[in-house]
Design an enzyme around this catalytic site. Structure first.
Site, PDB file in Angstrom:
ATOM      1  N   ASN A 112       0.822  -1.274   0.007  1.00 49.47           N
ATOM      2  CA  ASN A 112       0.093   0.089   0.058  1.00 49.47           C
ATOM      3  C   ASN A 112       0.851   1.223   0.040  1.00 49.47           C
ATOM      4  O   ASN A 112       0.511   2.360   0.170  1.00 49.47           O
ATOM      5  CB  ASN A 112      -1.092   0.152   1.242  1.00 49.47           C
ATOM      6  CG  ASN A 112      -0.084  -0.074   2.511  1.00 49.47           C
ATOM      7  OD1 ASN A 112       0.944   0.030   2.608  1.00 49.47           O
ATOM      8  ND2 ASN A 112      -0.890  -0.279   3.728  1.00 49.47           N
TER       9      ASN A 112
ATOM     10  N   HIS B 262       3.325   1.880   2.063  1.00 47.61           N
ATOM     11  CA  HIS B 262       3.746   2.283   3.439  1.00 47.61           C
ATOM     12  C   HIS B 262       5.278   2.131   3.429  1.00 47.61           C
ATOM     13  O   HIS B 262       5.903   1.453   2.823  1.00 47.61           O
ATOM     14  CB  HIS B 262       3.081   1.611   4.543  1.00 47.61           C
ATOM     15  CG  HIS B 262       3.535   0.138   4.781  1.00 47.61           C
ATOM     16  ND1 HIS B 262       2.671  -0.699   5.563  1.00 47.61           N
ATOM     17  CD2 HIS B 262       4.505  -0.576   4.608  1.00 47.61           C
ATOM     18  CE1 HIS B 262       3.250  -1.687   5.497  1.00 47.61           C
ATOM     19  NE2 HIS B 262       4.162  -1.660   5.214  1.00 47.61           N
TER      20      HIS B 262
ATOM     21  N   GLU C  99       1.211   4.376   7.126  1.00 41.77           N
ATOM     22  CA  GLU C  99       0.181   4.091   6.397  1.00 41.77           C
ATOM     23  C   GLU C  99      -0.424   5.303   5.662  1.00 41.77           C
ATOM     24  O   GLU C  99      -0.464   6.205   5.830  1.00 41.77           O
ATOM     25  CB  GLU C  99      -0.985   3.041   7.266  1.00 41.77           C
ATOM     26  CG  GLU C  99      -0.460   2.375   8.404  1.00 41.77           C
ATOM     27  CD  GLU C  99      -0.255   0.865   7.474  1.00 41.77           C
ATOM     28  OE1 GLU C  99       0.395   0.963   6.213  1.00 41.77           O
ATOM     29  OE2 GLU C  99      -0.614  -0.185   7.946  1.00 41.77           O
TER      30      GLU C  99
HETATM   31  P1  PGA Z   1       8.452  -6.982   2.866  1.00 44.37           P
HETATM   32  O1  PGA Z   1       7.694  -5.892   3.476  1.00 44.37           O
HETATM   33  O2  PGA Z   1      10.030  -6.597   2.925  1.00 44.37           O
HETATM   34  O3  PGA Z   1       7.977  -8.011   3.514  1.00 44.37           O
HETATM   35  O4  PGA Z   1       7.584  -7.079   1.412  1.00 44.37           O
HETATM   36  C1  PGA Z   1       8.075  -4.472   3.269  1.00 44.37           C
HETATM   37  C2  PGA Z   1       7.257  -3.575   4.100  1.00 44.37           C
HETATM   38  O5  PGA Z   1       6.149  -3.623   4.434  1.00 44.37           O
HETATM   39  O6  PGA Z   1       7.606  -2.399   4.396  1.00 44.37           O
END
Ligand code: PGA
Length: 249
Positions: free
Chosen positions: A136, A138, A143
């Site tokens: 998304n 973030h 968020e």
């Molecule tokens: P991920 O998460 O490395 O597990 O894809 C990245 C994040 O949510 O910042």
């Protein structure tokens, strides 16, 4: 902004580790901002390998992690403190007292946010901040919303983040609903930022973040305004699996 396409996850990890390693070699007292998630696991493994070979010394670094779940501590295997111990901190010679992560079990969360922010500024700010990116948009646990949150703060995780992180818990009901995270201002004050993204499932959000409008609805889009941003990406491997380290892109 420097954008580097990696040929596979191993290459991405190697390139990211090279940049972190160069930072520590150039300034042994570097303050590193660190990230959790599946993407940086290979980067940490590479740094540990180089440490074991004697190529890099972490004894004088200070680190600040981006975030921690509210309610989880070192003893909880899903806590980010546990993750960092498991993938990085336990294997290197950094001083344990210099490795900072927000305290998800603090009695007073507001006071904890202030304490964390003060620790970062007392350390002279972050020299190099490592970031992943959520589906998304973030960064840390900032968020999407109608405003950029500035400093370290308490955040309610949104559904897509809870669902994305459920893979690390027994059930989705066990995923904490809140976290403490560095704010956008905290992140943007880092002298250098290194964003890593792996997997075709990250292509859409990374393109929005790098080429779309700067908006709090895509928190990572603020990084377009950072004066020293490096992005390393690989779109063709599946980001969800750190075991996929050797798969080609
Ligand atoms: P991920 O998460 O490395 O597990 O894809 C990245 C994040 O949510 O910042």
């Amino acid at each position: 902004m420097k954008i580097i396409q990696a040929s596979n996850y191993t290459d991405l990890s190697h390139k990211a580790a090279n940049i972190i390693s160069a930072q520590v070699i150039l300034n042994e007292r570097s303050v590193l901002g660190l990230a959790t998630g599946s993407t940086p696991i290979g980067t940490y493994q590479q740094l540990v390998d180089w440490y074991k070979k004697g190529d890099i010394d972490f004894s004088k670094i200070t680190t600040f992690n981006l975030d921690e779940y509210v309610g989880l501590g070192k003893e909880d295997v899903q806590s980010y403190r546990h993750f960092m111990d498991d993938h990085f901190f336990s294997y290197i010679n950094a001083a344990p007292t210099s490795l900072h992560i927000p305290n998800g079990k603090a009695a007073d969360m507001e006071a904890e946010c202030t304490r964390y922010e003060t620790l970062i500024s007392d350390a002279g700010g972050i020299d190099l901040q490592l970031l992943g990116i959520g589906h998304n948009g973030h960064i840390g646990f900032n968020e999407p919303g109608d405003a950029f949150e500035k400093c370290t703060h308490l955040v309610a995780l949104n559904n897509s983040t809870i669902q994305a992180n459920a893979r690390f818990f027994h059930s989705i009901d066990d995923v904490p609903t809140h976290a403490i995270t560095m704010g956008i201002k905290t992140i943007m004050q880092a002298k250098k930022i290194l964003l890593i993204a792996n997997g075709s499932d990250k292509q859409n959000i990374l393109e929005k973040a790098l080429y779309g409008p700067v908006t709090p609805f895509v928190p990572a889009s603020i990084l377009q305004l950072h004066p020293d941003l490096t992005v390393i990406y690989c779109y063709e491997a599946n980001a969800s699996s750190s075991k996929n380290k050797e798969s080609s892109c």
